[in-house]
Design a protein around this motif. Sequence first.
Motif, PDB file in Angstrom:
ATOM      1  N   SER A 130      27.442  63.324   1.552  1.00 37.75           N
ATOM      2  CA  SER A 130      26.634  64.584   1.026  1.00 37.75           C
ATOM      3  C   SER A 130      25.409  64.260   0.154  1.00 37.75           C
ATOM      4  CB  SER A 130      27.541  65.584   0.640  1.00 37.75           C
ATOM      5  OG  SER A 130      27.996  65.171  -0.485  1.00 37.75           O
ATOM      6  N   ILE A 131      24.810  64.891  -0.167  1.00 34.79           N
ATOM      7  CA  ILE A 131      23.812  64.433  -1.218  1.00 34.79           C
ATOM      8  C   ILE A 131      24.330  64.321  -2.714  1.00 34.79           C
ATOM      9  CG2 ILE A 131      21.922  65.161  -2.575  1.00 34.79           C
ATOM     10  CD1 ILE A 131      20.568  66.494  -0.115  1.00 34.79           C
ATOM     11  N   SER A 132      25.325  65.348  -2.872  1.00 32.48           N
ATOM     12  CA  SER A 132      26.270  65.083  -4.047  1.00 32.48           C
ATOM     13  C   SER A 132      26.981  63.585  -4.063  1.00 32.48           C
ATOM     14  CB  SER A 132      27.247  66.280  -4.235  1.00 32.48           C
ATOM     15  OG  SER A 132      28.139  65.939  -5.093  1.00 32.48           O
ATOM     16  N   ASP A 133      27.327  63.183  -3.037  1.00 28.62           N
ATOM     17  CA  ASP A 133      27.895  61.903  -2.905  1.00 28.62           C
ATOM     18  C   ASP A 133      27.252  60.992  -2.994  1.00 28.62           C
ATOM     19  OD1 ASP A 133      30.449  63.341  -2.209  1.00 28.62           O
ATOM     20  OD2 ASP A 133      30.396  62.722   0.052  1.00 28.62           O
ATOM     21  N   ILE A 134      25.958  61.054  -2.657  1.00 26.58           N
ATOM     22  CA  ILE A 134      25.094  59.921  -2.950  1.00 26.58           C
ATOM     23  C   ILE A 134      24.944  59.758  -4.691  1.00 26.58           C
ATOM     24  CG2 ILE A 134      22.509  59.448  -2.937  1.00 26.58           C
ATOM     25  CD1 ILE A 134      22.467  60.537   0.005  1.00 26.58           C
ATOM     26  N   TYR A 135      24.693  61.042  -5.236  1.00 25.75           N
ATOM     27  CA  TYR A 135      24.677  60.839  -6.523  1.00 25.75           C
ATOM     28  C   TYR A 135      25.904  60.206  -7.380  1.00 25.75           C
ATOM     29  CZ  TYR A 135      20.910  64.112  -6.450  1.00 25.75           C
ATOM     30  OH  TYR A 135      19.548  64.844  -6.158  1.00 25.75           O
ATOM     31  N   ASP A 136      27.312  60.378  -6.745  1.00 26.22           N
ATOM     32  CA  ASP A 136      28.273  59.703  -7.361  1.00 26.22           C
ATOM     33  C   ASP A 136      28.439  58.455  -6.971  1.00 26.22           C
ATOM     34  OD1 ASP A 136      29.397  62.368  -8.018  1.00 26.22           O
ATOM     35  OD2 ASP A 136      30.607  62.632  -6.190  1.00 26.22           O
TER      36      ASP A 136
END
Length: 323
Positions: A130-136
Motif C-alpha cells: 500500500s502507499i502507507s507501506d511505501i512510506y514505511d
Amino acid sequence: MVNKDRQISICSLVPAATEILCELNLEDNIIGVSDLCSYPDSIRSKTKISKSRVITEGFTSAEVESEMNRILELGEVPYEVDDEWFKNEKPDLIITQDNCYICEIDVNYVESRIQGFGYDPEVLVIDPKSISDIYDAIKSIAYSTNKTFEGNRLVSRLSERVDTILDLFKDYRATRVISIEGVNPLVLGGYWIPEMYRMLGCDYGVINPGSSALRIGIEDIIRFDPEFVFVDLCSSSLERQITEVRWLFEQPGFMDVSAIQRGNFYILEHEYFSNPGPRFVDGIELIANVLKPFSGSFPKHGGLKLINVPPLAHSIEDYVGLV
C-alpha cells in the motif's frame, strides 16, 4: 542497524529500494544492484550482481510467460546471482523484497544463499502493499542506514505532493478506470496501484482494495466498461508496450469499450507504477493530469496517448507523447 561510525556498503536487489537509497544521498554507498535497477541513470554504472534469465524486450508476453513457466516447472529460479561477488565484496547491508519471487530476488532466495557467502550481513526486507507501506519502507531503509531524519523528511515531502493533488480532486466525479500491467495473459495491477487511482476518486471496481495483481479475461473489461484505460506493462519500455497492446485491439468487443470510443487509451511508463518507491508520486501526478488536465506537470517521458483509433500501424505513429 549497521555501525553508524563508518561508511556502510550496500547491495540493493530491489529497484524501489535503490531509488530510495539515492533519495537519501546514499548512492555512493551502493556497490551492487540487480539488472532491474536503472534509476537514476547514474545507477546503471553500478555492478550488476543479478540478472533475469527471462528476456522481455523483443518477445511477446505469451512467449515470456511460456519461458517463465518452463523455468519454474524445472524447480529453478528465473534469475542468476553472482555468489562470488558477495564472497569477495561482502556488503554490510543487503536489501531484498517479499512481494514477488518471479520479478525480483526475494528474501527466501537470499537467506538460502547467505551461509555460502562466508559472512553474516544485515538483510533488510521491504514488502510494500500500500502507499502507507511505501512510506514505511522508506523509513525502514533510512533507519537501517542511519538516515532517520532524511527518511522522515522524504516521506513528508512526498505526502505533501500527494496532498496537493488530492486538494484538486475533492469533488472529482467517480470515473471508471483500469490499469493493465500484463496482456496475453491479461493482468490488472494490484496492491498500491489501484490505491493510486482510488485516492483520486476513481472507480477501480474490477479489483478489490488491497488485492494483489489479478488475472482477468477481456470479458471482465468489457463488462466493467472503463472510461479510461491505462497500460503500464511491468518491466517493459514504451516501445514494447506499443507492440504488446495490439493484442487488446484484436479482442472482440474491446473497441466498443467507452474508453476507446472516447479516445482515452494511454500507455504509461511502468516504473511510476511497478516500483513502490518515491516515484509513485510522479505516477499519481501523471494520472491526475490525464484525468484532469493542468493538475501539475507531467513527469519526464511519462507516457503516450493513442490518437489513431483503432491503431493503424501499431507503432509510435499512432500515439502522441504526454510531455
